[in-house]
Scaffold this motif. Sequence first.
Motif, short mmCIF file in Angstrom:
data_model
loop_
_atom_site.label_atom_id
_atom_site.label_comp_id
_atom_site.label_asym_id
_atom_site.label_seq_id
_atom_site.Cartn_x
_atom_site.Cartn_y
_atom_site.Cartn_z
N CYS A 279 0.85 -1.19 0.00
CA CYS A 279 0.00 0.00 0.00
C CYS A 279 0.89 1.24 0.00
O CYS A 279 1.76 1.38 0.87
CB CYS A 279 -0.91 0.02 1.22
SG CYS A 279 -1.96 1.49 1.30
N ILE A 280 0.70 2.11 -0.96
CA ILE A 280 1.57 3.28 -1.07
C ILE A 280 0.84 4.59 -0.78
O ILE A 280 1.44 5.67 -0.91
CB ILE A 280 2.21 3.36 -2.47
CG1 ILE A 280 1.16 3.31 -3.57
CG2 ILE A 280 3.24 2.26 -2.65
CD1 ILE A 280 1.73 3.46 -4.97
N GLY A 281 -0.41 4.53 -0.37
CA GLY A 281 -1.09 5.77 -0.03
C GLY A 281 -2.57 5.58 0.23
O GLY A 281 -3.20 4.68 -0.32
N ALA A 282 -3.11 6.44 1.10
CA ALA A 282 -4.55 6.47 1.37
C ALA A 282 -5.11 7.74 0.73
O ALA A 282 -4.57 8.83 0.92
CB ALA A 282 -4.82 6.47 2.87
N VAL A 283 -6.19 7.58 -0.03
CA VAL A 283 -6.78 8.68 -0.78
C VAL A 283 -8.09 9.11 -0.14
O VAL A 283 -8.92 8.29 0.21
CB VAL A 283 -7.05 8.26 -2.25
CG1 VAL A 283 -7.59 9.43 -3.05
CG2 VAL A 283 -5.79 7.70 -2.88
N ASP A 284 -8.26 10.43 0.01
CA ASP A 284 -9.53 10.94 0.53
C ASP A 284 -9.68 12.40 0.13
O ASP A 284 -8.70 13.05 -0.26
CB ASP A 284 -9.61 10.80 2.05
CG ASP A 284 -11.05 10.78 2.56
OD1 ASP A 284 -11.98 10.89 1.73
OD2 ASP A 284 -11.26 10.67 3.78
N GLY A 285 -10.91 12.90 0.24
CA GLY A 285 -11.18 14.28 -0.12
C GLY A 285 -11.79 15.04 1.05
O GLY A 285 -12.45 14.46 1.91
N LYS A 286 -11.54 16.33 1.08
CA LYS A 286 -12.09 17.22 2.11
C LYS A 286 -12.79 18.38 1.44
O LYS A 286 -12.21 19.08 0.60
CB LYS A 286 -10.95 17.74 3.01
CG LYS A 286 -11.35 18.83 3.98
CD LYS A 286 -12.30 18.31 5.06
CE LYS A 286 -12.58 19.40 6.09
NZ LYS A 286 -13.53 18.93 7.14
N HIS A 287 -14.06 18.60 1.79
CA HIS A 287 -14.81 19.72 1.23
C HIS A 287 -14.46 21.01 1.98
O HIS A 287 -14.57 21.07 3.21
CB HIS A 287 -16.31 19.45 1.35
CG HIS A 287 -16.81 18.43 0.38
ND1 HIS A 287 -17.27 18.76 -0.89
CD2 HIS A 287 -16.89 17.07 0.46
CE1 HIS A 287 -17.63 17.67 -1.53
NE2 HIS A 287 -17.41 16.63 -0.73
N ILE A 288 -14.03 22.02 1.23
CA ILE A 288 -13.70 23.32 1.79
C ILE A 288 -14.84 24.28 1.46
O ILE A 288 -15.11 24.55 0.30
CB ILE A 288 -12.38 23.87 1.21
CG1 ILE A 288 -11.26 22.81 1.29
CG2 ILE A 288 -11.98 25.15 1.92
CD1 ILE A 288 -10.93 22.35 2.69
N ARG A 289 -15.52 24.76 2.50
CA ARG A 289 -16.70 25.61 2.30
C ARG A 289 -16.32 26.92 1.61
O ARG A 289 -15.33 27.57 2.00
CB ARG A 289 -17.37 25.89 3.64
CG ARG A 289 -18.72 26.61 3.53
CD ARG A 289 -19.22 26.98 4.91
NE ARG A 289 -19.53 25.82 5.72
CZ ARG A 289 -20.73 25.25 5.81
NH1 ARG A 289 -21.74 25.74 5.10
NH2 ARG A 289 -20.91 24.21 6.59
N VAL A 290 -17.08 27.31 0.61
CA VAL A 290 -16.87 28.57 -0.09
C VAL A 290 -18.21 29.24 -0.34
O VAL A 290 -19.27 28.61 -0.23
CB VAL A 290 -16.16 28.36 -1.46
CG1 VAL A 290 -14.77 27.75 -1.27
CG2 VAL A 290 -17.01 27.50 -2.39
#
Length: 208
Positions: A105-116
């Motif tokens: 395993c070479i990385g964990a992927v995820d996203g973060k919503h930045i409020r605008v």
Amino acid sequence: MSMEAFDNLLSIVGPHLQRSHTHLRKAISPMERLLITLRYLATGESYASLHLQFRVGKSTLSGIVKETCTMIWQYMQPISLPSPNQERWLQAASGFQSVSYFPNCIGAVDGKHIRVQQPPGSGSRFYNYKKYFSVVLMVVADVQYKFIAIEVGAYGSSGDSRMLMYSEFGRHVLQNQVILPPPKPLPGTMNPLPYVFVSEEVSHFCRT
């Protein structure tokens, strides 16, 4: 941020924020430009609030923040977040193996919503499933939560898998333009298997 970290950052980006004095006004110093920008990023205060604190016009503040952010990224990215090479991927794999007992395993992927605030004329493109407007920070992190690669600016309405596959990093991986380690046998086996990325919703992408 410690004074040492601030001074180090100022020594790198400060020379690129220096402006000349004019007959009409004295130039805002690199230190004050950096202070304004870090204050804005850390607190999310409005330009009206910063205007009262620093006695700088709102339009000038806007220009300072945008310009300083550009300089920080341009001169700090190669130092703090260089493009990952094969050695960096192997370090990440070693971390997941030793801490999480997850081989290859070479990385964990995820996203973060930045409020605008809703960008003018954008319709529902930035409106996410959490019922607010956002842009997305997509990251690949190692087992110590350190970012290996990032992608910023996807529409909030997009799903994680779509964002990753159409991001610059995702396209490079799928087109074999990212130098990843060669396949390696899992512990106790003989057949080489590819390294993978893990995430909740992008399992179809987790291959090399």
